[in-house]
Design a protein around this motif. Structure first.
Motif, mmCIF file in Angstrom:
data_model
loop_
_atom_site.group_PDB
_atom_site.id
_atom_site.type_symbol
_atom_site.label_atom_id
_atom_site.label_comp_id
_atom_site.label_asym_id
_atom_site.label_seq_id
_atom_site.Cartn_x
_atom_site.Cartn_y
_atom_site.Cartn_z
ATOM 1 N N ALA A 376 8.719 -37.111 28.233
ATOM 2 C CA ALA A 376 8.169 -36.627 29.503
ATOM 3 C C ALA A 376 7.667 -37.806 30.358
ATOM 4 C CB ALA A 376 7.038 -35.645 29.234
ATOM 5 N N ILE A 378 5.254 -39.944 29.658
ATOM 6 C CA ILE A 378 3.788 -40.024 29.687
ATOM 7 C C ILE A 378 3.297 -41.117 28.745
ATOM 8 C CG2 ILE A 378 1.671 -38.751 29.090
ATOM 9 C CD1 ILE A 378 3.382 -36.245 30.109
ATOM 10 N N THR A 394 -4.443 -39.779 27.847
ATOM 11 C CA THR A 394 -3.423 -40.046 28.870
ATOM 12 C C THR A 394 -4.144 -40.188 30.215
ATOM 13 O OG1 THR A 394 -3.153 -37.743 29.549
ATOM 14 C CG2 THR A 394 -1.825 -38.471 27.669
ATOM 15 N N ARG A 395 -3.394 -40.451 31.255
ATOM 16 C CA ARG A 395 -3.975 -40.372 32.609
ATOM 17 C C ARG A 395 -4.336 -38.906 32.891
ATOM 18 N NH1 ARG A 395 -6.550 -43.697 34.563
ATOM 19 N NH2 ARG A 395 -6.687 -44.236 32.417
ATOM 20 N N ASP A 397 -4.083 -37.218 35.570
ATOM 21 C CA ASP A 397 -3.149 -36.458 36.406
ATOM 22 C C ASP A 397 -1.846 -36.129 35.679
ATOM 23 O OD1 ASP A 397 -2.122 -38.963 36.493
ATOM 24 O OD2 ASP A 397 -2.429 -39.289 38.646
ATOM 25 N N SER A 398 -1.632 -36.692 34.470
ATOM 26 C CA SER A 398 -0.433 -36.252 33.740
ATOM 27 C C SER A 398 -0.782 -35.334 32.563
ATOM 28 C CB SER A 398 0.424 -37.435 33.286
ATOM 29 O OG SER A 398 -0.352 -38.474 32.829
ATOM 30 N N ASP A 400 -1.771 -32.064 32.345
ATOM 31 C CA ASP A 400 -1.180 -30.717 32.314
ATOM 32 C C ASP A 400 0.286 -30.777 31.875
ATOM 33 O OD1 ASP A 400 -3.585 -29.976 33.285
ATOM 34 O OD2 ASP A 400 -2.866 -29.092 35.166
ATOM 35 N N GLU A 401 0.994 -31.754 32.441
ATOM 36 C CA GLU A 401 2.408 -31.890 32.109
ATOM 37 C C GLU A 401 2.551 -32.253 30.621
ATOM 38 O OE1 GLU A 401 4.290 -34.975 34.402
ATOM 39 O OE2 GLU A 401 6.179 -34.630 33.329
ATOM 40 N N ALA A 402 1.657 -33.092 30.137
ATOM 41 C CA ALA A 402 1.690 -33.491 28.720
ATOM 42 C C ALA A 402 1.484 -32.272 27.826
ATOM 43 C CB ALA A 402 0.617 -34.547 28.458
#
Ligand code: ADP
Ligand code: ASP
Ligand code: MG
Length: 427
Positions: A376, A378, A394-395, A397-398, A400-402
């Motif tokens: 992904a 990330i 993680t950051r 802002d990433s 949710d995607e993670a």
């Protein structure tokens, strides 16, 4: 006939209509023959609004006054709920935490329950009435000051009362249908867990799944209280938190537990990097003594390999963002004696945790997690593990995607649309 402790969260009692709806549910349970004790949270986002109000008066309110202020939220909802139940022809009486016998230590803002002496609640039950108790609050035995149990503390009040009263079950009514394999607000394909062990629920709660607060799960495990997490907006069966083995499968075989229970996320932490620490014995001990001395709990720690040329290393750790200023100030004060070069503070991090009792005995879980994140795109900044959990930073802002990528990679996505969010603001 059973003794049931029911707890209704803020989103279930957010306005007068919701209070009347919950009252109907309680009256029906009482009429069906059970003894009912209810624990209630403050209406909607009242607690946040009271905190905002105090901030407008002073940035550093005295913790004793702050606790008195915040307990007002639950007193409003408890009395309104008792009125609504009485209106339906069922006798109900409300009690503050103090009146209900919730005794705590003296740590304002995050007090621990040390004893529960619910005489008045027992009397109320014996009279055939419903007792409504204000969640999230107690009283210290030495000074008689009012305390609060920390955010989400009404869950703890409910489980502590259930243990103190010897209740058959503690039902936690909220705005989702139970404990899901991830937060349904982020993963619409999350699946509802029918049951989850105390250990897995502890790790989920400690890793940010705020559907149950950590201390309530600790309490439930210690006293063996079965907890049923379910929605106050539906009649679906929710999730049972228990160590009792699941019922047998169709052929009489025990139902095999899945390897992974779920993915949790947490946006409430920050990262401090202590830059240029002399790589000699005793420096890490000093850094963490100073942080602990300021009353701050840390979470993950990473120490970089030192650069041979300089003999200096960097040490990073995570902590609750609300403690960031305290820890940074304490470390800055000790910069001369520790001898580091500078501090970096970063509150734009997120933490993802994968939890499952089965990972103890199944190799390859970490590899699969890291592959899912790399596919992904990330980046992983920190890693920590326990026997049944892997967490990565993680950051923010990433994050949710993670969470979605990991949920899919571990085949946790449900093909039924069961992850309904009925209310609440997610605040
Ligand atoms: P209440 O006001 O009833 O105490 P909370 O907001 O404290 O409710 O907790 C319920 C919320 O927890 C849900 O709306 C959901 O967004 C969040 N949540 C986070 N992780 C999970 C999870 N794994 N399963 C269910 N809900 C979760
Ligand atoms: N009202 C408190 C809070 O918002 C306690 C609770 O709801 O459990 O944190
Ligand atoms: Mg809650």
């Amino acid at each position: 006939m059973a003794l049931v402790v029911q707890k209704y969260g803020g989103s279930s009692v957010s306005d007068a209509a919701s209070i009347k709806r919950v009252a109907k549910r309680i009256a029906a349970a009482k009429r069906a023959g059970d003894d009912i004790v209810v624990v209630v949270s403050a209406m909607g986002d009242t607690t946040d609004e009271l905190i905002d109000l105090a901030q407008q008066i002073t940035p550093l309110p005295p913790s004793r006054e702050m606790d008195i202020l915040l307990t007002a939220g639950e007193r409003i909802s408890m009395s309104l709920l008792a009125m609504a139940i009485n209106n339906l022809g069922v006798k109900a009486k409300s009690f503050t935490g103090q009146q209900a016998g919730v005794i705590t230590d003296a740590v304002h803002g995050r007090a621990r329950i040390v004893d529960v002496v619910p005489h008045r609640i027992r009397e109320t039950i014996e009279r055939g009435q419903v007792a409504i108790v204000a969640g999230f609050q107690g009283v210290t035995s030495d000074t008689n000051d009012v305390t609060t149990l920390g955010r989400g503390g009404s869950d703890t009040t409910a489980v502590a009362l259930a243990a103190g009263l010897g209740a058959d079950v503690c039902e936690i009514y909220t705005d989702v249908d139970g404990v899901f394999s991830a937060d349904p607000r982020i993963v619409p394909a999350a699946r509802k867990l029918d049951r989850v062990s105390y250990d897995e629920m502890l790790e989920l709660a400690a890793s940010g799944a705020k559907v149950l607060v950590l201390r309530c799960v600790e309490y439930a495990r210690r006293y063996g209280v079965p907890v049923h997490v379910r929605s106050s907006f539906s009649t679906h069966t929710g999730t049972l938190v228990t160590n009792e083995p699941a019922a047998e499968g169709p052929e009489g075989a025990a139902v095999e537990q899945p390897i992974i229970a779920g993915v949790a996320h947490d946006r409430s932490e920050a990262k401090i990097t202590v830059v240029g620490v002399p790589d000699v014995p005793g420096k890490a001990a000093r850094i963490f003594q100073v942080v602990a001395g300021s009353g701050v709990n840390i979470d993950m720690i990473v120490q970089n390999v030192s650069a041979a040329a300089t003999g200096l290393t960097d040490i990073s750790f995570t902590l609750p963002a609300t403690d960031g200023a305290t820890a940074t100030a304490a470390l800055s004060e000790h910069q001369p004696d520790i001898g580091f070069q500078s501090l970096q503070y970063d509150d734009t991090i997120g933490k993802l945790s994968l939890i499952g009792a089965g990972m103890k005995s199944h190799p390859g879980v970490s590899a699969k997690l890291f592959a899912a994140l790399s596919d992904a795109g990330i980046n992983i900044e920190m890693i920590s593990t326990s026997e049944i959990r892997i967490s990565v930073v993680t950051r923010a802002d990433s994050l949710d995607e993670a969470v979605r990528a990991v949920h899919t990679a571990f085949e946790l996505d449900s093909d039924q649309q069961e992850a309904v969010v009925y209310g609440g603001t997610g605040r």
